[in-house]
Write a protein that holds these residues in place. Structure first.
Motif, PDB file in Angstrom:
ATOM      1  N   UNK A   1       4.172  -4.764  10.671  1.00 41.90           N
ATOM      2  CA  UNK A   1       4.430  -3.448  10.728  1.00 41.90           C
ATOM      3  C   UNK A   1       5.760  -3.384  10.150  1.00 41.90           C
ATOM      4  N   UNK A   2       6.997  -4.357  10.686  1.00 40.96           N
ATOM      5  CA  UNK A   2       8.117  -4.342  10.276  1.00 40.96           C
ATOM      6  C   UNK A   2       8.171  -4.944   8.978  1.00 40.96           C
ATOM      7  N   UNK A   3       7.610  -5.994   8.755  1.00 41.07           N
ATOM      8  CA  UNK A   3       7.438  -6.534   7.301  1.00 41.07           C
ATOM      9  C   UNK A   3       7.193  -5.452   6.143  1.00 41.07           C
ATOM     10  N   UNK A   4       6.060  -4.752   6.566  1.00 35.87           N
ATOM     11  CA  UNK A   4       5.447  -3.758   5.657  1.00 35.87           C
ATOM     12  C   UNK A   4       6.537  -2.662   5.373  1.00 35.87           C
TER      13      UNK A   4
ATOM     14  N   UNK B   1      12.661 -12.669  21.993  1.00 37.97           N
ATOM     15  CA  UNK B   1      11.519 -13.556  22.707  1.00 37.97           C
ATOM     16  C   UNK B   1      10.681 -12.507  23.112  1.00 37.97           C
ATOM     17  N   UNK B   2       9.469 -12.447  23.203  1.00 37.34           N
ATOM     18  CA  UNK B   2       8.629 -13.791  22.886  1.00 37.34           C
ATOM     19  C   UNK B   2       8.237 -14.014  21.489  1.00 37.34           C
TER      20      UNK B   2
ATOM     21  N   UNK C   1       0.252  -8.408  20.225  1.00 37.25           N
ATOM     22  CA  UNK C   1       1.306  -7.392  19.889  1.00 37.25           C
ATOM     23  C   UNK C   1       2.585  -7.813  18.850  1.00 37.25           C
ATOM     24  N   UNK C   2       2.801  -8.902  19.250  1.00 36.90           N
ATOM     25  CA  UNK C   2       4.081  -9.455  18.405  1.00 36.90           C
ATOM     26  C   UNK C   2       3.713  -9.747  16.938  1.00 36.90           C
TER      27      UNK C   2
ATOM     28  N   UNK D   1      -3.403 -11.943  28.875  1.00 38.42           N
ATOM     29  CA  UNK D   1      -2.031 -11.449  28.783  1.00 38.42           C
ATOM     30  C   UNK D   1      -1.338 -12.195  27.707  1.00 38.42           C
ATOM     31  N   UNK D   2      -1.467 -13.377  27.623  1.00 41.18           N
ATOM     32  CA  UNK D   2      -0.965 -14.190  26.659  1.00 41.18           C
ATOM     33  C   UNK D   2      -1.316 -13.728  25.197  1.00 41.18           C
TER      34      UNK D   2
END
Length: 189
Positions: free
Chosen positions: A27-30, A152-153, A20-21, A13-14
């Motif tokens: 994706x957001x940086x791109x 977070x996280x 995922x983070x 899970x971790x």
């Protein structure tokens, strides 16, 4: 045995959370980088119009050398800028010098009536509208990136992934902001 299964599930899970983070940040940086590239395209088109504009004005107002030189220097600085902050400063200087150039046209009715000058003004106005839209899109992408980076996280891992600081916004600058906040012109008939 049950303890190892629980530890294994927690680790899996971790790992999903971390992956995922990371993927979300990438994706957001791109998206922010792509939207800045869109701004660059509009800035390049605007910079390409300026020599034609200066040459047209020279024909009618050659003795206004100081204003023309300021536009040329501001264009050179804008062309040479590489970082977001440098581009913002250079483009704000260019916008201010173009404003002075267009104000100059008010003193020269022949220049103001010149069809080439009018077309260049229309082209520049169109590019300015596209540039404003590209800036809004970029600032939205940066805001989303900065928000996710702080959530977070993700905040726990952002620095480890090389996303430790906020991206800067493409700000209009203090002079333009003051002009936006100024009282609107009064129209009287």
């Amino acid at each position: 045995m049950l303890t190892w299964i629980i530890i294994g599930v927690v680790v899996v899970v971790l790992l999903f959370v971390i992956v995922g983070a990371y993927n979300r940040l990438v994706a957001l940086d791109q998206a922010a980088n792509q939207s800045f590239a869109d701004i660059d395209v509009q800035l390049k088109q605007r910079q390409d119009l300026i020599p034609n504009l200066v040459e047209t004005v020279k024909g009618y107002a050659a003795h206004e050398k100081g204003t023309l030189d300021a536009v040329i220097q501001a264009r050179s600085a804008a062309t040479a800028a590489s970082s977001v902050n440098d581009k913002v400063q250079a483009e704000n200087m260019l916008t201010a010098s173009l404003g002075r150039l267009f104000a100059l046209s008010e003193a020269y009715p022949d220049l103001k009536a010149n069809t080439n000058f009018q077309q260049l003004q229309l082209d520049l106005s169109d590019i300015e509208n596209k540039l404003a839209a590209a800036r809004r899109f970029f600032n939205n992408a940066v805001a989303e990136f900065n928000a996710v980076r702080r959530q977070f996280p993700t905040v726990l891992f952002a620095g480890l992934f090389g996303f430790g600081s906020d991206k800067p916004f493409f700000d209009v600058g203090a002079d333009e902001r003051a002009a936006l906040n100024a009282a609107p012109p009064q129209v009287k008939f």
